[in-house]
Design a protein around this motif. Structure first.
Motif, PDB file in Angstrom:
ATOM      1  N   ILE A  50       0.970  -1.440   0.065  1.00 33.56           N
ATOM      2  CA  ILE A  50      -0.030   0.141  -0.119  1.00 33.56           C
ATOM      3  C   ILE A  50       0.783   1.225   0.058  1.00 33.56           C
ATOM      4  O   ILE A  50       0.780   2.113  -0.731  1.00 33.56           O
ATOM      5  CB  ILE A  50      -0.986  -0.094   1.368  1.00 33.56           C
ATOM      6  N   GLN A  51       2.079   1.221   0.797  1.00 32.11           N
ATOM      7  CA  GLN A  51       2.797   2.328   1.070  1.00 32.11           C
ATOM      8  C   GLN A  51       3.514   2.742  -0.489  1.00 32.11           C
ATOM      9  O   GLN A  51       3.489   3.664  -0.641  1.00 32.11           O
ATOM     10  CB  GLN A  51       3.882   2.365   2.034  1.00 32.11           C
ATOM     11  N   GLU A  52       3.930   1.569  -0.975  1.00 31.64           N
ATOM     12  CA  GLU A  52       4.869   2.029  -2.194  1.00 31.64           C
ATOM     13  C   GLU A  52       3.928   2.089  -3.255  1.00 31.64           C
ATOM     14  O   GLU A  52       4.434   2.601  -4.544  1.00 31.64           O
ATOM     15  CB  GLU A  52       5.614   0.332  -2.591  1.00 31.64           C
ATOM     16  N   THR A  53       2.572   1.711  -3.447  1.00 29.07           N
ATOM     17  CA  THR A  53       1.969   1.764  -4.604  1.00 29.07           C
ATOM     18  C   THR A  53       0.706   2.617  -4.357  1.00 29.07           C
ATOM     19  O   THR A  53      -0.071   2.838  -5.501  1.00 29.07           O
ATOM     20  CB  THR A  53       1.336   0.321  -5.214  1.00 29.07           C
ATOM     21  N   GLY A  54       0.149   3.131  -3.111  1.00 28.91           N
ATOM     22  CA  GLY A  54      -0.958   3.942  -3.164  1.00 28.91           C
ATOM     23  C   GLY A  54      -2.296   2.977  -3.312  1.00 28.91           C
ATOM     24  O   GLY A  54      -2.817   3.343  -4.271  1.00 28.91           O
ATOM     25  N   TYR A  55      -2.378   1.862  -2.923  1.00 27.40           N
ATOM     26  CA  TYR A  55      -3.258   0.860  -3.125  1.00 27.40           C
ATOM     27  C   TYR A  55      -3.276   0.478  -4.664  1.00 27.40           C
ATOM     28  O   TYR A  55      -4.408   0.244  -5.247  1.00 27.40           O
ATOM     29  CB  TYR A  55      -4.757   1.517  -2.631  1.00 27.40           C
ATOM     30  N   GLY A  56      -2.224   0.564  -5.173  1.00 26.37           N
ATOM     31  CA  GLY A  56      -2.273   0.089  -6.667  1.00 26.37           C
ATOM     32  C   GLY A  56      -2.597   0.927  -7.762  1.00 26.37           C
ATOM     33  O   GLY A  56      -2.663   0.765  -8.938  1.00 26.37           O
ATOM     34  N   ASN A 112       5.133  -3.933 -10.103  1.00 26.92           N
ATOM     35  CA  ASN A 112       6.055  -3.416  -9.014  1.00 26.92           C
ATOM     36  C   ASN A 112       5.474  -3.091  -7.925  1.00 26.92           C
ATOM     37  O   ASN A 112       5.211  -1.882  -7.799  1.00 26.92           O
ATOM     38  CB  ASN A 112       7.157  -2.724  -9.566  1.00 26.92           C
ATOM     39  N   LEU A 113       5.162  -3.903  -6.988  1.00 24.31           N
ATOM     40  CA  LEU A 113       4.462  -3.239  -5.845  1.00 24.31           C
ATOM     41  C   LEU A 113       5.299  -2.921  -4.604  1.00 24.31           C
ATOM     42  O   LEU A 113       4.753  -2.476  -3.496  1.00 24.31           O
ATOM     43  CB  LEU A 113       3.826  -4.766  -5.169  1.00 24.31           C
ATOM     44  N   PHE A 114       6.615  -2.988  -4.650  1.00 23.09           N
ATOM     45  CA  PHE A 114       7.637  -2.612  -3.608  1.00 23.09           C
ATOM     46  C   PHE A 114       8.626  -1.725  -3.834  1.00 23.09           C
ATOM     47  O   PHE A 114       9.491  -1.591  -3.007  1.00 23.09           O
ATOM     48  CB  PHE A 114       8.084  -4.078  -3.085  1.00 23.09           C
ATOM     49  N   GLY A 115       8.704  -0.969  -5.171  1.00 17.63           N
ATOM     50  CA  GLY A 115       9.576  -0.055  -5.377  1.00 17.63           C
ATOM     51  C   GLY A 115      10.840  -0.751  -5.675  1.00 17.63           C
ATOM     52  O   GLY A 115      11.881  -0.297  -5.355  1.00 17.63           O
ATOM     53  N   TYR A 143      15.128   0.197   4.288  1.00 24.05           N
ATOM     54  CA  TYR A 143      14.419  -0.209   2.980  1.00 24.05           C
ATOM     55  C   TYR A 143      14.058   0.981   2.173  1.00 24.05           C
ATOM     56  O   TYR A 143      14.177   0.673   0.920  1.00 24.05           O
ATOM     57  CB  TYR A 143      13.020  -0.857   3.570  1.00 24.05           C
ATOM     58  N   ALA A 144      13.904   1.941   2.609  1.00 25.25           N
ATOM     59  CA  ALA A 144      13.470   3.258   1.945  1.00 25.25           C
ATOM     60  C   ALA A 144      14.314   4.362   2.352  1.00 25.25           C
ATOM     61  O   ALA A 144      15.014   4.391   3.394  1.00 25.25           O
ATOM     62  CB  ALA A 144      12.029   3.488   2.074  1.00 25.25           C
ATOM     63  N   GLU A 145      14.251   5.178   1.385  1.00 20.61           N
ATOM     64  CA  GLU A 145      15.024   6.525   1.880  1.00 20.61           C
ATOM     65  C   GLU A 145      14.262   7.520   2.709  1.00 20.61           C
ATOM     66  O   GLU A 145      14.785   8.367   3.334  1.00 20.61           O
ATOM     67  CB  GLU A 145      15.521   7.322   0.457  1.00 20.61           C
ATOM     68  N   ASP A 146      12.937   7.429   2.651  1.00 16.20           N
ATOM     69  CA  ASP A 146      12.086   8.259   3.455  1.00 16.20           C
ATOM     70  C   ASP A 146      12.401   7.912   5.167  1.00 16.20           C
ATOM     71  O   ASP A 146      12.075   6.841   5.525  1.00 16.20           O
ATOM     72  CB  ASP A 146      10.669   7.716   3.209  1.00 16.20           C
ATOM     73  N   GLN A 147      12.777   9.039   5.737  1.00 15.98           N
ATOM     74  CA  GLN A 147      13.050   8.588   7.157  1.00 15.98           C
ATOM     75  C   GLN A 147      11.709   8.494   8.039  1.00 15.98           C
ATOM     76  O   GLN A 147      11.840   7.952   8.949  1.00 15.98           O
ATOM     77  CB  GLN A 147      13.836  10.059   7.729  1.00 15.98           C
TER      78      GLN A 147
END
Length: 166
Positions: A55-61, A71-74, A145-149
């Motif tokens: 959900i976080q990576e795709t905005g609910y697809g 690609n669901l997870f960036g 996992y992500a750059e977002d702090q």
């Protein structure tokens, strides 16, 4: 018993969630359940965490990477892998998958095998042994996992929403 429930959990539908969101959650859930059923119990990732990251990576697809590349997870493409180029940064190439489940399987396998996620792997084993699931601890182990702090905070918010709606 907690470990089995969290890793093979069949979430129940609640009508107060928007239909496309529900459909997306169900699709990711099915792929994650299938993957968890094929691997060793101590390596199973709680379904709610898999769904929250998708959900976080795709905005609910709704993301372009999801729609055009499954690609669901960036996940970044490695040399020689099929990819889709970011419109914001032409040097950023995200991996293209044949199916949504291919993306889920790759992501889940990466978390339980990649050296970058050793802490998560150790937590999974500990939680399996103690038969207790602490999704918050697993989220904390995803600091790289992500750059977002604020990635962990965002995942926790999504997990809470999922737990309240399913």
């Amino acid at each position: 018993m907690s470990h089995i429930c969290a890793t093979l959990l069949l979430l129940c539908y609640q009508p107060n969630i928007i239909d496309f969101e529900h459909q997306f959650v169900e699709e990711v859930k099915q792929c994650a359940i299938e993957y968890n059923a094929m691997i060793e119990p101590q390596d199973r990732i709680p379904i709610v965490l898999v769904i929250a990251q998708a959900i976080q990576e795709t905005g609910y697809g709704t993301s372009r990477f999801y729609k055009e590349a499954n690609n669901l997870f960036g996940i970044i493409a490695l040399e020689g892998e099929d990819y889709i180029v970011s419109l914001e940064d032409e040097d950023r190439k995200l991996r293209r998958y044949d199916t949504k489940c291919d993306s889920v399987n790759h992501y889940m396998n990466m978390l339980v095998t990649d050296i970058n996620y050793t802490e998560l792997q150790e937590i999974l084993i500990y939680q399996y042994i103690t038969d207790e699931i602490d999704v918050d601890a697993l989220i904390s182990s995803l600091y790289n996992y992500a750059e977002d702090q604020f990635y962990g905070r965002k995942l926790r918010k999504i997990v809470k929403k999922l737990q309240n709606n399913f």
